[in-house]
Design a protein around this motif. Structure first.
Motif, PDB file in Angstrom:
ATOM      1  N   PRO A  62       0.836  -1.211   0.000  1.00 12.63           N
ATOM      2  CA  PRO A  62       0.000   0.000   0.000  1.00 12.63           C
ATOM      3  C   PRO A  62       0.866   1.255   0.000  1.00 12.63           C
ATOM      4  N   GLY A  96      -0.976   7.539   2.851  1.00 13.92           N
ATOM      5  CA  GLY A  96      -1.174   8.962   2.611  1.00 13.92           C
ATOM      6  C   GLY A  96      -0.146   9.808   3.346  1.00 13.92           C
ATOM      7  N   THR A 103      -3.235  13.502   2.286  1.00 13.96           N
ATOM      8  CA  THR A 103      -3.684  12.644   1.185  1.00 13.96           C
ATOM      9  C   THR A 103      -4.167  11.303   1.751  1.00 13.96           C
ATOM     10  N   LYS A 104      -5.022  10.627   0.998  1.00 16.59           N
ATOM     11  CA  LYS A 104      -5.631   9.382   1.470  1.00 16.59           C
ATOM     12  C   LYS A 104      -4.735   8.163   1.266  1.00 16.59           C
ATOM     13  N   GLY A 105      -3.904   8.181   0.244  1.00 16.55           N
ATOM     14  CA  GLY A 105      -3.106   6.996  -0.066  1.00 16.55           C
ATOM     15  C   GLY A 105      -3.892   6.024  -0.926  1.00 16.55           C
ATOM     16  N   SER A 106      -3.252   4.941  -1.349  1.00 14.54           N
ATOM     17  CA  SER A 106      -3.911   3.939  -2.183  1.00 14.54           C
ATOM     18  C   SER A 106      -3.588   2.545  -1.656  1.00 14.54           C
ATOM     19  N   PRO A 107      -4.595   1.643  -1.635  1.00 15.75           N
ATOM     20  CA  PRO A 107      -4.371   0.310  -1.073  1.00 15.75           C
ATOM     21  C   PRO A 107      -3.471  -0.537  -1.974  1.00 15.75           C
ATOM     22  N   GLU A 152      -6.777  -7.332  -0.367  1.00 16.17           N
ATOM     23  CA  GLU A 152      -6.416  -5.916  -0.329  1.00 16.17           C
ATOM     24  C   GLU A 152      -5.625  -5.592   0.939  1.00 16.17           C
ATOM     25  N   ALA A 170      -4.527   1.094   3.015  1.00 22.73           N
ATOM     26  CA  ALA A 170      -3.568   2.198   3.134  1.00 22.73           C
ATOM     27  C   ALA A 170      -3.977   3.108   4.291  1.00 22.73           C
ATOM     28  N   SER A 226      -4.461   6.749   5.869  1.00 24.15           N
ATOM     29  CA  SER A 226      -4.663   8.139   5.439  1.00 24.15           C
ATOM     30  C   SER A 226      -3.778   9.082   6.246  1.00 24.15           C
TER      31      SER A 226
END
Length: 292
Positions: free
Chosen positions: A87, A90, A138-142, A150, A153, A155
């Motif tokens: 991941p 963020g 930022t949120k980030g990405s998994p 999954e 991620a 945040s």
């Protein structure tokens, strides 16, 4: 490394094993297994059953490994055949300060080759000045592990600093803008305030450095030797002014003695009022009033 193979895999001539983070998948050759029992189809079916990540590079790695094992058992008994995607967490929110407003500027200045202790320790801004820029979190990405699960991620956290009074954040640009001209204060809780004018509860000395303000200035104490006070408005000094310089676009009021000597002066765009003037250079566009 933790094993993620299940009982069915243990009776096969190979085992599929992931690392602790489940980001790398390994193919293990079971000790004592007949090499003739190893085949690509069986391995791919087991990977499919366990929902392992597969791509053309995975198949190529397995084929190459099996060929090496069948050639007299040469090669390692454990081979990496697939990798997950970690991941992307963020980023935390932060404030990018304008150079003159950076609360850490003094700490950085301590490393300079030469430091003047007369330099101002106060920060003043004009209405419309940019104090800094707020960068949102930022949120980030998994990501995904080697078993197609999954990986969440994390945040980012909001910036601790926030506009409280005398300033605002432009939502479109994130810029923190001063609403009034005055003194900038950023406390330990990250609260940003701009107080109109400049009020010094004590003396203008090494604790404050030279004083400059786009607006008015009030000094409850004295202006000591060799310091300067510059104001875009009026200046009120309740104590004395000795061997110092005072300049004001407006009027100057000195509650005590004005004795600038040869190294100081007092200039005003309006009136100058003092209880006593002695050996001073005084200039005013308005009236000079002195009790003695």
């Amino acid at each position: 490394m933790a094993s993620h193979s299940d009982p069915v895999s243990n009776v096969l001539p190979f085992a599929l094993r992931a690392d602790d983070a489940r980001l790398n998948l390994y193919l293990d050759r079971v000790a004592g297994a007949e090499l003739g029992d190893l085949n690509l189809q069986a391995i791919l079916e087991e990977m499919k059953r366990r929902r392992c990540l597969m791509d053309p590079r995975t198949t190529e790695a397995i084929v190459t490994t099996l060929a090496a094992w069948r050639q007299g058992g040469a090669g390692p008994s454990t081979v990496l055949i697939a990798a997950g995607r970690p991941p992307v967490h963020g980023c935390d929110g932060r404030i990018e300060w304008s150079p003159q407003c950076d609360p850490d500027r003094r700490a950085a200045g301590a490393d300079a080759v030469r430091v003047s202790h007369y330099d101002s320790q106060l920060v003043t801004v004009r209405a419309g000045d940019v104090i800094g820029t707020l960068h949102r979190p930022t949120k980030g990405s998994p990501g995904v592990d080697v078993f197609s699960q999954e990986l969440p991620a994390r945040s980012g956290k909001p910036a601790a600093a926030r506009a409280v009074a005398g300033c605002h954040v432009d939502e479109a640009t994130g810029k923190i803008i001063a609403d009034v001209g005055g003194t900038l204060d950023i406390n330990r809780h990250g609260e940003i305030r701009v107080t109109e004018g400049l009020h010094i509860p004590g003396n203008v000395d090494f604790n404050t450095g030279h004083v400059a303000s786009p607006g008015s200035v009030q000094v409850d104490g004295n202006v000591v030797d060799l310091f300067r006070v510059d104001a875009g408005g009026d200046v009120v000094i309740r104590g004395d002014v000795h061997l110092a310089q005072v300049r004001a676009a407006g009027s100057v009021h000195v509650g005590g003695a004005l004795a600038t000597g040869p190294k100081g002066l007092c200039l005003a765009g309006g009136d100058v009022t003092a209880r006593m003037i002695e050996a001073s250079v005084v200039g005013a566009r308005g009236t000079i009033r002195v009790a003695r």
